[in-house]
Design an enzyme around this catalytic site. Structure first.
Site, PDB file in Angstrom:
ATOM      1  CE1 TYR A  14       8.785   5.796   2.796  1.00  0.00           C
ATOM      2  CE2 TYR A  14       7.801   7.967   2.851  1.00  0.00           C
ATOM      3  CZ  TYR A  14       7.691   6.310   3.049  1.00  0.00           C
ATOM      4  OH  TYR A  14       7.506   5.815   4.476  1.00  0.00           O
ATOM      5  CG  ASN A  58       8.119  -2.202   0.401  1.00  0.00           C
ATOM      6  OD1 ASN A  58       8.016  -2.687   1.528  1.00  0.00           O
ATOM      7  ND2 ASN A  58       9.152  -0.915   0.625  1.00  0.00           N
ATOM      8  N   PRO A  64       0.827  -1.196   0.407  1.00  0.00           N
ATOM      9  CG  PRO A  64      -0.008  -1.235   2.142  1.00  0.00           C
ATOM     10  CD  PRO A  64       0.652  -1.988   1.060  1.00  0.00           C
ATOM     11  CG  ASN A  65      -0.041   4.440   0.489  1.00  0.00           C
ATOM     12  OD1 ASN A  65      -0.631   5.226   0.473  1.00  0.00           O
ATOM     13  ND2 ASN A  65      -0.737   3.827   2.013  1.00  0.00           N
ATOM     14  CD  GLU A  77      10.817  -7.691   6.125  1.00  0.00           C
ATOM     15  OE1 GLU A  77      10.781  -8.896   7.081  1.00  0.00           O
ATOM     16  OE2 GLU A  77       9.679  -6.578   6.885  1.00  0.00           O
ATOM     17  CB  ALA A  98       0.952  -0.149   6.052  1.00  0.00           C
ATOM     18  NE  ARG A 113       3.457   7.664   2.149  1.00  0.00           N
ATOM     19  CZ  ARG A 113       4.240   6.012   2.016  1.00  0.00           C
ATOM     20  NH1 ARG A 113       4.206   5.560   1.678  1.00  0.00           N
ATOM     21  NH2 ARG A 113       3.527   5.855   3.646  1.00  0.00           N
TER      22      ARG A 113
END
Lengths: 148, 148, 148, 148, 148, 148, 148, 148, 148, 148, 148, 148
Positions: free
Chosen positions: C24, C75, C11-12, C99, C78, C19
């Protein structure tokens, strides 16, 4: 001449290759140090590798790195989880530091899941055995190329 | 010749006999070492006794014991409760280890009730003063008689 | 033909580049996907890249990867910290998974320090921005070279 | 005539020798009682051995020991971790008590790491199998020799 | 015509039969659905079986069941432990619901011991593999016989 | 002749039918025992039913069942949540055990949500009143049919 | 001649003046030692100042102070929060000790709010920078004036 | 033309009016949407109202609002308490957001007292039923009047 | 004839008068029982006094009291803090119960501060030694006068 | 004229000299106030000393100090550990504040180890009896000399 | 005549306008009171506004409101998080109460996230600065219109 | 003349008789005070009764009682659970104190189960309504008879 990258290993890592090979494999710390030495040379960099079972030695080397090195790769072993002194030493210096672990510490005891070092590190790499060190060196060389 | 048994004592145990005698009595650590020396000799065994206030020294001696000794008796003092590095050293070796404490640690502060060493020890003996060491030696000799 | 490596982003991450650039950076997820595509091609490998804001989509893709891919880079954003469903999907498959996180999650909120995925991953890489993905791909290709 | 030493064993110890032999071995509780009987006789002492699965029986025997025995060796089994009633009985008497366990309780479930008895015991011995009882008897006889 | 009983299964249960067979066996979810279908038919009842990896799908089906079904059997998988949304959906309807699990969730990770659904269920059945579903159906049919 | 199935009920279950009927209904424990007796007879099985308010009695019966029974159905009442001794007895035997509760314990006080028995049981059934016992018997007979 | 006052400083305090000056200022530890030397001389007292990054060195100096000094001023740095060994050394001696910190530790990380030393100190002074040491010396000289 | 205000409602809010009317009343979500539509029109504003039981839909709409709306009113229902993904979406946008709840969440279960959204909201309004939405709209219009 | 009041005392209270007199005084439990007997007679009431070290005996007597007594005074000793079984027995009866303790349990160990009985008692009286019983009797007689 | 320094003392400090002298000594609060008055006069400063058992009085005086004083010395007594209102008052003003305690609060109950005031203070001094105040005054005068 | 609405403000709110303006703005409490006065007058209502730094004053005013007012708007400041006495006063009265906060308390310290008042309030409004009061008044007037 | 007994009641107890009568009954605090006055007179004793909603008033009265009274009965209401200041006042005096509560505080909210006063009280009585005060007075008169 370019500053070296310090590679610091903490308690019991001198046993690497003999200790719990089902977790850590048979590569020795000397093997790793030689690999790092050659890997660094490819880009004209150099490493200075140290290991100690003493918390204070790691503090000393981190302080020394602050003055003499352009970056640090650290596997603080058990002190990762207990040493505020090492964390304080890290927060007193201004060079990039990458935290590495041979094993995936999240598959082990609960008390190995917290690191005093991680919040101060540029990045964290764990679970790739000796390669964790090599990946860190590659990243650190790329990151510090312009500072040497 | 048979491998010795390592007897390792941690921080502040060098003060034994002078420090807080109401808890620990007046026997010194040297007295204990001599007693262990004579006790071991009775069965043709030997002990090698070390004390240090340094966490790293204990790590080093445990690693050395892994190669040179047939067993370990350890009273890690305060490091019992805080040192993952010592626990890691113990888990890296294959000889029996007995954890001892002079006092009954369960009658003292809460933070002395947890030991990183106990889960890795063959057995735990606490509360018998200097005798805790002697009982451990007797048990360890019986246990390792066939390995010498 | 060799099985692809699945690269899954949660998500996102579709917002990457717009963002919170102070955390980031400005690289977009498409930029990363293209880089991974080219990087994989160098060794004759291929990647299949997916992103979704839906927890269930990630579960689906992980299940699909179990049948069709030779490895996973994930990745989970959240969902890393909240999704047992994703962890269950991972534990149901038999291919290696790495991960990654763009930021150093240990410098952020306490609730981002726990990952349901880490105990199931081969390794964890965080804090290197888009490079976290590239380092993971390099490690995964090396690791799976013999299986393709 | 000298007072006996009470040897009290709690719930499920009557199964010793049949139950989970990989943890507890094949020695039965009767074997242990006979060994203790002979061991005590060597120094002109005697033991009175009891076992029950009832918490209240242990409370009763501890109260009785306060009047009739010169010391107690107790392995309260599961009640070690749950019984304040047994702890109260112990704190109501004035004779020395040694807590023993066959297995190393610190290698088992978290809820076995706390003992209501330890803070009230002279000492604690665990992890030596049946020998835990014998070591305790030896220590208790030495300790109470002058009281008989 | 009588209302059906909804049988809802959550994330990763579509993998049943292939995933971790040492825990879950080789029966597929389709096998279970067919068994339930035939079992229901014996008493003139019917089942409507759904599975999804999406939390929201389960919310939707529960809401739908509130209007169209006479009872629910639910195995919410991982969402059992994390979804307040599913619990809210259940508390908004007035038909009986039985919670089932294939494995004994109390033998698994700590975070699987809490269920948001249990306090809202008529009863809970776990540990009987596919039979957990069948036992639930039998109980639910008996319980709702008079409402159809 | 086939071994019986032990049906064990713990403290206060002797009051069933009179105590808090809004939670437990008016069926008495004797009613349940008779139902189980007849239910078992249908498949040529038999039950042996016991109830006690004493923790130790339950320990004794479980030990006895280990030798004489082919399975156990247990509703340990309040001891479910406090007795490690009962759990130890269960872990010392090798026959299947099903845990039952009349009420849905997850709708009651927080301290009733943890069971020392559940991790050792084949399965758990709760919330179906007296039927919880009957469902358990049916499952246990099916499960043990081949052993009698 | 009067016994000196020991002034002990722990890990990373050797960096004082260079490290995080926004927290600690630019005064070096040598500056502080010289100030203390002159301040002590005013009342005919003397100080003996030590710094180390080694936990064991601090233990050693505290033990030594017990025999040779009339008081201790200690800033144990990070070991304040982790070292039971240092606390044990302090509890083994009979001279007054004052704990100091340069910064207000209560404005920093949660894990710096607990001190193993404070319960053993005569008093605690923190937040006044180098003056914390000077205030402690003044208090200690006044307090020990009659013992020299 | 002015950007609309997004009004987002999460899981189970589609049931409003039928579900637990003693807590939520009989007004439907459509009723609320119509009221908001008319209320916005009074000041020349507009609303765009969405509801979904899917966590990911809410993430998507929040991202979309970041580009197309001038503010958000959100009642994330159960996801309020569990969704870091929604919180991340909110922290990625730059428009004001007001969190609303129909009921007073502080009078309900403990796990409803924490909101991942609150720290990211301009303000929080709860307990006023449908009016919570209307009060939020009024506040948001006043707050964003100058931006349209 | 009027129903009696049951006076129930738990583990180790049979030692009253000999055990830890600095906390509990020299009055024996028999002395207390006689005093209560005479005190009850003054108002034409009677008491039936029981003591046991067995948890189950207390459960049995409470159940019996539910049928035969008009009230209960209970000092459950150590079981106060551990027995859900006793609490369940109390919640199954409909007569008033007063909880008493000789000592002020809030001045003792932390684990004595919680009582499973208190939420089920009409009132609690502690700290008045034997008088705690007498005050309870007086209150209970007044309270139940009209029921006899 | 120079602004005074406010010296604020909280609940029960009016009893100083009579209350628990083994902890606090026999000096009264008036004695301390006089000493501070004379000490301040030496440098041309002045103090204004207040004591109250009312939390709100301390809030009022802190607010007043914000306008009229050049610094605050505060011993908030028990309110140190419970009053967010006092902490808020302190955070609303811009003058330096030093927190003092007569006793070493770290040697007392656990709940006295946390202070709402410490994170807002310039420094903390505890354990020196009345001298804690005098040391604070000296430090505050030095610190504020240039502002008067 | 209609009963007034009490508007109660707790500790440090008298500083509004001067204290931490970056959080609270420059509006004073008097400004707010005047605004509320005029706002109430529009609907023929009246407000009675009080502020105190004393917990007990707030208790008194709430009790008084129970008799004389038709509703309460309260911003208890720091007492929100610590005062059970204020909560008890609120639970003793029968008029509606709305809790307001100027700032978004969920963006501040952890200890400000819990309110003893919220579970007793009709609704909670926070984060809108002075408007929080005005929104509350509007809601309370609408709610109590029929009672005046 | 004999010193009086102080009877102190804390916040909201002035509402007794009107507030939550289902918990507290209709007796007013004045009724209780009159009853205590007459009850005391029977033995030639006297009471001085005070109530306040202010924490500081209770501190003041306790201090005053230390000088003028021979005992204290206190119902500190909500301050029981939050006031260290009141506890400190109690620990500063040398007269017996009995803690009373009208309701059984263990049947109410969790945060009412802890009392700062209980460890300092001679005894605690709760759950008997107004009689809790009368029982305390009777006990205190008996206890202090010889001191007047």
């Amino acid at each position: 001449m370019a500053k070296p990258i310090f590679v610091l290993s903490g308690p019991n890592l001198n046993l690497l290759g003999s200790r719990e090979p089902e977790i850590y494999g048979t590569t020795t710390l000397d093997d790793i140090h030689q690999h790092l030495d050659q890997q660094a040379a490819l880009s004209g960099d150099s490493v200075a590798c140290y290991q100690s079972n003493m918390e204070g030695d790691l503090v000393n080397w981190i302080q020394k790195a602050g003055a003499e090195a352009k970056g640090i790769i650290i596997n603080a072993g058990a002190y990762t989880h207990t040493s505020i002194a090492i964390a304080d030493a890290i927060s007193s210096i201004d060079i990039p530091l990458i935290e590495v672990h041979l094993s995936n510490i999240y598959q082990r005891e609960e008390y190995r899941h917290h690191s005093y070092i991680s919040p101060l590190a540029k990045g964290v790499i764990c679970g790739f055995g000796a390669k964790s060190y090599y990946m860190a060196l590659e990243a650190l060389i790329a990151d510090t190329a312009s500072f040497s």
